[in-house]
Every structure is written in C-alpha cells, then in structure tokens.
Design a protein around this motif. Structure first.
Motif, PDB file in Angstrom:
ATOM      1  N   GLN A 217       0.831  -1.207   0.000  1.00 39.67           N
ATOM      2  CA  GLN A 217       0.000   0.000   0.000  1.00 39.67           C
ATOM      3  C   GLN A 217       0.863   1.253   0.000  1.00 39.67           C
ATOM      4  OE1 GLN A 217      -2.416   0.754   3.549  1.00 39.67           O
ATOM      5  NE2 GLN A 217      -4.165   1.163   2.223  1.00 39.67           N
ATOM      6  N   GLY A 218       2.015   1.189   0.691  1.00 40.02           N
ATOM      7  CA  GLY A 218       2.897   2.347   0.766  1.00 40.02           C
ATOM      8  C   GLY A 218       3.390   2.801  -0.590  1.00 40.02           C
ATOM      9  N   ILE A 219       3.531   1.870  -1.542  1.00 42.39           N
ATOM     10  CA  ILE A 219       3.995   2.233  -2.886  1.00 42.39           C
ATOM     11  C   ILE A 219       2.864   2.129  -3.907  1.00 42.39           C
ATOM     12  CG2 ILE A 219       6.394   1.612  -2.444  1.00 42.39           C
ATOM     13  CD1 ILE A 219       5.886  -1.043  -3.879  1.00 42.39           C
ATOM     14  N   GLY A 220       1.648   1.838  -3.424  1.00 42.25           N
ATOM     15  CA  GLY A 220       0.503   1.759  -4.327  1.00 42.25           C
ATOM     16  C   GLY A 220       0.614   0.654  -5.359  1.00 42.25           C
ATOM     17  N   HIS A 221       1.193  -0.495  -4.967  1.00 38.15           N
ATOM     18  CA  HIS A 221       1.403  -1.584  -5.930  1.00 38.15           C
ATOM     19  C   HIS A 221       0.139  -2.450  -5.991  1.00 38.15           C
ATOM     20  CE1 HIS A 221       3.250  -4.749  -8.229  1.00 38.15           C
ATOM     21  NE2 HIS A 221       4.331  -3.999  -8.359  1.00 38.15           N
ATOM     22  N   ARG A 222      -0.720  -2.141  -6.924  1.00 34.01           N
ATOM     23  CA  ARG A 222      -2.041  -2.752  -6.975  1.00 34.01           C
ATOM     24  C   ARG A 222      -2.017  -4.259  -7.267  1.00 34.01           C
ATOM     25  NH1 ARG A 222      -5.619   1.277  -6.636  1.00 34.01           N
ATOM     26  NH2 ARG A 222      -7.364   0.083  -7.450  1.00 34.01           N
ATOM     27  N   PRO A 223      -1.180  -4.751  -8.189  1.00 34.47           N
ATOM     28  CA  PRO A 223      -1.166  -6.205  -8.391  1.00 34.47           C
ATOM     29  C   PRO A 223      -0.791  -6.974  -7.133  1.00 34.47           C
ATOM     30  CG  PRO A 223      -0.146  -5.105 -10.249  1.00 34.47           C
ATOM     31  CD  PRO A 223      -0.360  -4.057  -9.213  1.00 34.47           C
TER      32      PRO A 223
ATOM     33  N   PRO B 136      -4.423 -13.532 -15.452  1.00 28.40           N
ATOM     34  CA  PRO B 136      -4.503 -14.705 -14.572  1.00 28.40           C
ATOM     35  C   PRO B 136      -4.667 -14.340 -13.098  1.00 28.40           C
ATOM     36  CG  PRO B 136      -2.775 -15.002 -16.199  1.00 28.40           C
ATOM     37  CD  PRO B 136      -3.231 -13.589 -16.321  1.00 28.40           C
ATOM     38  N   GLY B 137      -4.046 -13.229 -12.664  1.00 26.42           N
ATOM     39  CA  GLY B 137      -4.204 -12.822 -11.267  1.00 26.42           C
ATOM     40  C   GLY B 137      -5.649 -12.504 -10.933  1.00 26.42           C
ATOM     41  N   ALA B 138      -6.337 -11.810 -11.844  1.00 27.40           N
ATOM     42  CA  ALA B 138      -7.759 -11.517 -11.640  1.00 27.40           C
ATOM     43  C   ALA B 138      -8.584 -12.805 -11.706  1.00 27.40           C
ATOM     44  CB  ALA B 138      -8.234 -10.526 -12.698  1.00 27.40           C
TER      45      ALA B 138
END
Length: 478
Positions: free
Chosen positions: A252-258, A295-297
């Motif tokens: 969350q600190g770097i906003g890494h959505r995946p 694939p992650g979704a």
C-alpha cells in the motif's frame, strides 16, 4: 591593534601572516575566543530549537579541514562568518578551495570575484557597540547562496548507501524463493525467507534513493506474502494473516495494486481453509479493484467461486467461473504474477483445480467437476518438474478422488502421488482436503467394501505423519 583602531579583519590577517593560522582559526582568535566560546556564540545565533547545537570540538574539526577534521558545509561557513563579523569568503583559503566539491568551490569563487575592494566588517564603534556586518551588494549574496543551498541539498540527496548489485541480489532472492517454493520443503524455505528479510530490513536503514526504497517495499511485500503462504502451509493461519497484513503495508505504501490484489486473494484463502466462507468471498471480491484482468484476476474470481460453493450459492459459482474465464483471456501482465512468478503465478493447471473444486461443492456439479479436475491433473503432469507445485497438484488429485467416489468409481481413485509425499511436504491443507475423501468413503455406498476400508486406513496413516503434526509436537524451546 584594536586600541590602535584596527579592524578584526586586520588582526586575523596579521595572525595568518605572522603565525600561519588558517583563516577560520585566525578569525576566532581575532575575537579572543576559545573554541567552546565560539560554539556558544554560534548556538545563540543559529540553533534556536536546540536540535543541532555547535560544539567546541566541531569548531576545531572545521578549522583543521582539509588536513584532518571535518569539511564544513557552506551553511556552516556562512553561520561562522556571521558570528565572526565577516563574510564567508574570508573563512576559506586556497587549501579549502582545492578540496571542496566542485559546485561549492565555484559558488565561493563567484562570491570572491564579486567581493568589493573594501568589505566593511562588524566592529566596535566609538561607543563600544558592534555594528552589524553587511555586504555592500546583499542581493548578490542572497542569490549566490540560494543557488548553493540547492546544490548542497542535492549533494545530500544524491548520496546512496546501497548499490545496484545488492538490490539485484535481493530481487533475485525473492524470485528464487517464489519458484523454489513450488517444489521445496516449506520450513527450510521459511527460514531462508527470514534471512533475506533481515537483509532487506538492514538495507532500509541506509540512505536510499526513492526508487531504491520503492523496490525494497515491493520485494518486502512479496516476501511477506511468501512467508504467509509458508506459515499457512505449516499450520499457523494466524501468523500467516499477520504476515500478510505487514506485507500489505509495504504494498500500500507504494501503491502496488497487483501485489495488493494478490494479498487479498491470500487472505481469502486463509479464511476459506479456516471455515469462514463469507469472509473468503468478500476478501476475494475486494481484490477485483486492484486486479481487473489477467490470470491474477482470474485467481480472485476462482477463489470467489470456491467460497460461493461452500455457501451453497450455485448461481454465484457459475457467474464467478465465467468471470474468471473472461479475465484470464484478457491480456494483462504485471511484475508480481509474471516477472516474479512461481508461487505468485496462476497457471492453467491451478485455475482448473480451483474451478473443479468449486463445481464439486454445488449440487449436481459432479459431472462438470470431474473432467475439469482431470484436466488440471493432466496439466500438472505435463508441466516441467520445476513448475509442478506439489501442494496444489496433490489437492487437485484429492478433489478428483472425491468426484470419482461420488460417481461410484472407486477403482479410478489414484492417490499414490499424494501418499508418496514425504512428511515435511505434507502441508496443512492436505489433511483438511482428505477429510472430504474420508466422508465419501464412509457413505452407505462403500460400507463393507474392503478397498474403501484400505484407502481410509492409508489416509489416516498419512494424516498422522505431517509436517504440521511434527512442528506442533516440538517443545516450546525447539
């Protein structure tokens, strides 16, 4: 010299000529001050909050440089010049200029070249009062020093205590661990993860560039996700949840959505295996906001389907499976699922396993579930050895056995791959999944069948010797 009306500048210059004092020491002696007294004057003028006081030893260190001591920043020189009643250019000599950083040297040369022939110094007037020092061209000093302040701040900002090689090694370690976890023993790998994490913590304490910190946050988030997976496999779901929440903070600190989407799925999996299907469904769905495609979704949609199946929501299962198929077909790549890969990847075999598991839970879903699970088992068997996740492959075989038993095909059940797993790879999910097989064997259809009894006995013996059982039997000091 004072009594004769001479200035302190003249006194400092005479001390430098007669006794060889360096400029900063000469100006201090021109005031008749010790190093501690000079530090006191400096602090009264410039250290109003007491956070970075000057000391006598620091004054001495600045006077010795560059033949030892400590290089004074230009802001320090300017503060000392103010205290001594001169300008900054009078506190440096040729030795200083030859060894200063280029940007600082050029700044001082600009000021020296702009200095008027006679610079008025702060001195006592006829009534014994000190006149405030003033540049004849104050605008020039303001502009030049403002430029220097930016240069000096940039110099500090460009400092970097960690190079590319350590960062590349830490990324390589995370990629290696993510891939080794597919086929390796969870406990030794968990210990290795802790060692890698300690190196990352140490790196974060160093002076980093912003992009270095971003890279470390990503790697720490991914590593915590791997550690959480290992903790869950070892039978410590609460520790797994805590590790995921710590990893979430980095992502969350770097906003890494995946990575955030993956962690939502991991939390969903914990809730599912702990018997909280509603929470598992909600956590999986909350991940859609972070992972819309690829694939992650698809993984998140399949976790949603599995949770809906446990809740008896057949419509929800069918809808989630369809959404998962569509998401997997939409092109999408990210550095977690694709570049790090391994445990983060969601292979076609794993997707088939999850889909078959969900179908197996809904009424009348057996006919659809068995072919899907058979395809998943075949895909695992065809995969390269280093990509075959023994844990998910074993669970696929177990759920396939459940479907076959429901269809009355006891002779088709083959759990040899599962029973062949050594104790240190018998992860926590396997005994839980085998409980479903034992429930089918206990049904009236197989009552009195010696083959069913033998299979049940083998399952019971298998579940007695697991890494979870062995670890939990360790004494507290072990």
């Amino acid at each position: 010299m004072l009594a004769a009306g001479r200035s302190r500048q003249a006194i400092a210059e005479e001390m430098m000529r007669r006794w060889g004092y360096r400029a900063r020491a000469a100006w201090r002696h021109a005031h008749g001050w010790s190093q501690d007294t000079a530090a006191d004057h400096y602090n009264r003028r410039h250290d109003h909050d007491g956070r970075a006081p000057m000391s006598g030893s620091r004054v001495g260190a600045y006077e010795r440089w560059p033949h030892g001591g400590e290089r004074p920043r230009l802001t320090i020189l300017r503060g000392l010049a103010d205290v001594y009643g001169t300008d900054i250019t009078r506190l440096v000599d040729e030795d200083d200029l030859a060894r200063l950083p280029e940007a600082h040297r050029l700044t001082l040369l600009d000021l020296i070249n702009a200095r008027p022939p006679e610079v008025r110094t702060r001195d006592e007037d006829a009534y014994g009062r000190e006149e405030p020092f003033a540049y004849e061209d104050p605008e020039h000093e303001v502009v030049i020093m403002a430029a220097h302040e930016s240069s000096e701040h940039a110099e500090r900002a460009e400092r970097r205590d960690i190079g590319e090689a350590p960062l590349e090694q830490m990324r390589a370690d995370v990629v290696r661990l993510a891939n080794e976890y597919l086929t390796g023993d969870p406990f030794p790998l968990f210990q290795e993860m802790r060692r890698v994490r300690a190196r990352m913590y140490s790196a974060l304490d160093k002076k980093l560039w912003p992009r270095d910190a971003t890279e470390l946050y990503l790697l720490l988030g991914a590593l915590h996700a791997l550690m959480a997976n290992a903790a869950q496999d070892l039978g410590y779901p609460h520790a797994a949840g805590e590790l995921l929440r710590a990893g979430w903070a980095y992502a969350q600190g770097i906003g890494h959505r995946p990575l955030m989407g993956f962690m939502r799925g991991a939390l969903s999996s914990i809730a599912y295996w702990e018997g909280r299907p509603r929470q598992a469904r909600d956590l999986a769905r909350s991940g859609f906001a972070y992972l819309p495609d690829g694939p992650g979704a698809a993984h998140l949609h399949l976790l949603d389907a599995r949770a809906c199946a446990r809740l008896g929501d057949e419509e929800g299962v069918r809808a989630a499976l369809e959404e998962g198929r569509a998401a997997a077909e939409r092109p999408y790549t990210d550095e977690v699922h694709d570049e790090i890969g391994g445990e983060f990847a969601c292979s076609a075999a794993y997707r088939a396993s999850l889909a078959g598991t969900a179908l197996l839970e809904i009424p009348g879903g057996d006919d659809d579930a068995v072919p899907v699970l058979e395809r998943g088992a075949a895909l695992y068997a065809e995969a390269p050895a280093e990509q075959r996740s023994y844990g998910t492959e074993a669970i696929t075989r177990i759920h396939l056995a459940r479907g076959q038993l429901r269809a009355g095909r006891l002779e088709a059940v083959d759990l040899s791959l599962v029973f062949a797993l050594p104790a240190d790879r018998r992860i926590d999910a396997l005994p839980k999944a085998l409980g479903g097989v034992r429930a089918e064997l206990a049904s009236p259809r197989y009552r009195g069948d010696p083959r069913a009894a033998e299979l049940d006995e083998r399952i019971e013996a298998f579940c007695r010797e697991t890494i979870v059982h062995d670890l939990h039997e360790l004494p507290n000091g072990g």
